[in-house]
Scaffold this active site. Structure first.
Site, PDB file in Angstrom:
ATOM      1  N   ARG B  26     -27.564  39.024  39.800  1.00 49.33           N
ATOM      2  CA  ARG B  26     -27.293  40.752  40.187  1.00 49.33           C
ATOM      3  C   ARG B  26     -27.191  40.812  41.830  1.00 49.33           C
ATOM      4  NH1 ARG B  26     -32.221  41.442  37.302  1.00 49.33           N
ATOM      5  NH2 ARG B  26     -31.224  41.355  35.131  1.00 49.33           N
ATOM      6  N   CYS B  49     -43.493  33.359  22.103  1.00 53.49           N
ATOM      7  CA  CYS B  49     -44.708  34.100  21.812  1.00 53.49           C
ATOM      8  C   CYS B  49     -44.424  34.663  20.393  1.00 53.49           C
ATOM      9  CB  CYS B  49     -45.035  35.176  22.637  1.00 53.49           C
ATOM     10  SG  CYS B  49     -44.732  34.760  24.328  1.00 53.49           S
TER      11      CYS B  49
END
Lengths: 468, 468
Positions: B26, B49
């Site tokens: 970016r 997770c």
């Protein structure tokens, strides 16, 4: 009264007053402190905030809303006098004049220490027809009971096409709109503001508007009620505005409240610009060594603007009572002020705010950047992940967090607490991006929505600094 | 490579590595910064997770857990080399040796800047039978797929009496216990600790034990696995402990993870006492100007104890990647450390913690008072009000908040965030009692459970101070 015993008189038997009484009693035995409390109504220590849920049917019984009955207070050696109104405070004479609303007799009671917890009264616009049967406020348990009586009468008469008009679209207004939807009414909300929930910025209020419309609620913004129309039986039949009439079996007023401070004003006690009593940080009325005040009848310090505000909210009233009781009882506590946190819901829509809105920040002389993000309550792939919109204001240059507003579905509202603590701590949005918030897929995306907003706010602060 | 172009090499294509890559991209165009990333597996940027919820069926597809595919990274001009393992870092030579795991060829790649994001590896106890088919870890998407293949095979064979043994009762263990319950297995958890969830104090772990037992999970605490028993087909058939055998169609290992830092160790980079890379606050490897590290392979500063800890958690990994990418890309960011917040659930039981446990506080040389309260997620009279237990530790004398643990039902877990922010801000429990948290009956009792705990902690600190 023994020679060393003091007498504490409390005016008002709801959250602030009775919390103060209970806390003082915990610290001081009846031998040390006599406690006399006057309440003009029929109930003590109840959750006014729960009334919409009782009306809507989520709460079964009126008594479910009563945290502690008069009898329970009396068991703790509090001399509680119900249906007794204090009609005068004699500050130099250290006494109050009470009137028994049943029997009519009046009598003076002396105090060593006085707590004023007279609450708030709902605004009642002076409109033609406002006193017609079927027009209801929802400030007290008695109000709630009267409304439910009206609703049950309506529901006995007919099973379909029942209509409710709610006047006002603040917390009470939107919660009562939900309640009437739950009871199966067609609901119209007539709102003076451009959007509902004027405690939010209008762009966030628009999200509430859209969601309420989506729930089938007719939203009439930017409109004043001009008249309450009644039928041949004298009961309400419609609400009129300049351009339209909205038929109504029942009208519910939710146009805000004012501090109930007539008594205090007559006694010469100091009131602020919102009509609430002014206190110091220990909740003592300014300039008066032995008079305290708390709950909906006081103004509180807004820590973000440094100005006083009037916020009628049970959680503040309970804290005030706790602080007053501690100080009256010889311990020490303060109420440092608020950051302006509030949370509410309309059916499955959750609405929360803390800190300053754009117009508050401008009024306080602050310049800010504002960002808005969309995120989800859980990891996007986890069942039940619900959309929310988070708006965040940060001060120019310093990047200090100024306020957060959230509109979303399940799991959105209480996220505002993180921002409330960050505001209290004076955090910058840059500091917030590093907050160690709980993460697991059923609880949050890997970047919690508050962190997503903080990151975008950091970028906005940087861009603003670079460009000016 | 143009003369002014630099090359960033990233080892590891999951959360930390690819967040760093994305953020650096970016800030810097391909002309300025070439980015080469090596990933030895088949997936990038996925939610480890989320694996328990995929196994349990709450998440439908493996690909739902992938936040960004290799192709998506490549579209952003990141030269991502999958199935390619870095097998050596030549620090003085500023190059890494990579091996194509498909083709087998090895080649050196030079770097100007290096990011190490090699993650963690699950502990695998060296037990007889540990490598038998049917024994599974759940660290990677590949592990999850292998486990699901085993489960589907089991489920094809028989529809009843399927049995799973989970070894370990930390986050992964309890989440996998839930997953297997959801899949209809009889579940036994064999746990070395006295109670499940050793990230909680034992008294709070006992609440988890009781709730898990209530869910029909057989909890075997204080017990070591001694052997994995196999059948005639060579597949797992039971888990043996000193005193018993637990039949098993499948065994799931959840005994913790270690930083994957063999490569870093061989390269002479600094490791901490938990085996993780040591970095500065900008996530730069200590003593190395041009090497950064983040995610599960590093140790992080625990702001409460002032010591380094190893915490494998996706939310930290993402933050590290963000910080690294910002710094590598020429901007500036830091990761100040953690307070140790974690949240998890087992079916409808929510488990959360932040800050120090009792034994952490003692180890850090802190003396404290500890209080435990019960409260509800909503006003007691509001439908769905669910019980929760909150434990709070505060430092003696100062009253500084040290830690909070919560075990409860819906609405309990994320309340820990309030404590996490208060810890970060260094608040005392007395300050916390005044926190302006959101209140409305559907969201909280009038005193939020965190405030109830803070009030009790204040009283405990005062009593302790008075008595000593």
């Amino acid at each position: 009264m023994s020679s060393t015993q003091e007498r504490l008189v409390i005016i008002g038997g709801d959250a602030a007053g009775m919390s103060a009484a209970s806390q003082a009693r915990r610290l001081r035995s009846p031998d040390e402190l006599e406690i006399v409390a006057f309440e003009r109504g029929r109930f003590t220590s109840y959750s006014a905030c729960g009334i919409p849920y009782w009306v809507g049917g989520a709460v079964d019984e009126r008594d479910d809303l009563v945290a502690r009955t008069p009898e329970e207070h009396r068991e703790r050696a509090i001399d509680l006098r119900m249906r007794t109104e204090v009609c005068r405070i004699d500050v130099p004479g250290r006494r109050v004049l009470a009137r028994d609303l049943e029997g009519g007799e009046e009598y003076w009671t002396a105090y060593d220490k006085l707590v004023i917890a007279t609450g708030a009264r709902p605004l009642r616009p002076s409109l033609p027809g406002i006193d017609a049967p079927g027009v209801h406020g929802v400030q007290t348990l008695g109000d709630g009971q009267a409304l439910i009586d009206t609703l049950e009468r309506t529901e006995d008469r007919r099973t379909e096409g029942r209509r409710a008009v709610v006047v006002g679209a603040g917390y009470i207004g939107v919660e009562m709109a939900e309640a009437m939807i739950q009871r199966g009414y067609d609901v119209t909300v007539v709102n003076r503001g451009k959007e509902p929930m004027s405690t939010l910025d209008p762009d966030m209020g628009r999200l509430v508007h859209d969601a309420m419309t989506g729930l089938g609620i007719e939203m009439v913004n930017d409109t004043e009620v001009t008249k309450i129309l009644t039928g041949d039986d004298g009961r309400v039949r419609a609400v009129a505005t300049e351009n339209a009439e909205y038929p109504a079996d029942v009208v519910i007023l939710g146009v805000g409240v004012r501090p109930e401070t007539e008594l205090a004003r007559e006694a010469g006690l100091p009131l602020g610009e919102h009509g609430g009593l002014l206190t110091d940080l220990a909740m003592r009325v300014r300039g008066h060594e032995n008079i305290w005040a708390g709950g909906d009848c006081v103004e509180v310090l807004d820590l973000m603007s440094g100005r006083e505000r009037h916020i009628a909210l049970g959680t503040h009233a309970n804290k005030h009572g706790q602080v007053i009781g501690s100080n009256v009882g010889g311990s020490y506590a303060t109420f440092p002020g608020v950051v302006g946190t509030a949370v509410s819901k309309v059916c499955d829509l959750e609405i929360a705010r803390t800190g300053l809105r754009e117009k508050d920040a401008l009024a306080a002389g602050l310049r800010f950047v504002s960002v808005t993000i969309e995120s989800t309550s859980r990891a996007g792939y986890y069942p039940g992940a619900a959309l929310m919109t988070v708006k965040m204001l940060a001060e120019r240059r310093t990047g200090k967090l100024l306020g957060v507003q959230i509109v979303g579905r399940e799991g959105a509202g209480k996220r505002v607490d993180v921002a409330a603590v960050a505001l209290t701590a004076g955090m910058t949005v840059e500091q917030m991006t590093a907050l160690d918030l709980g993460y697991a897929p059923p609880f949050s995306p890997v970047w919690d929505p508050i962190l997503v907003a903080a990151r975008k706010a950091v970028a906005a602060v940087r861009a603003d600094t670079a460009s000016s």
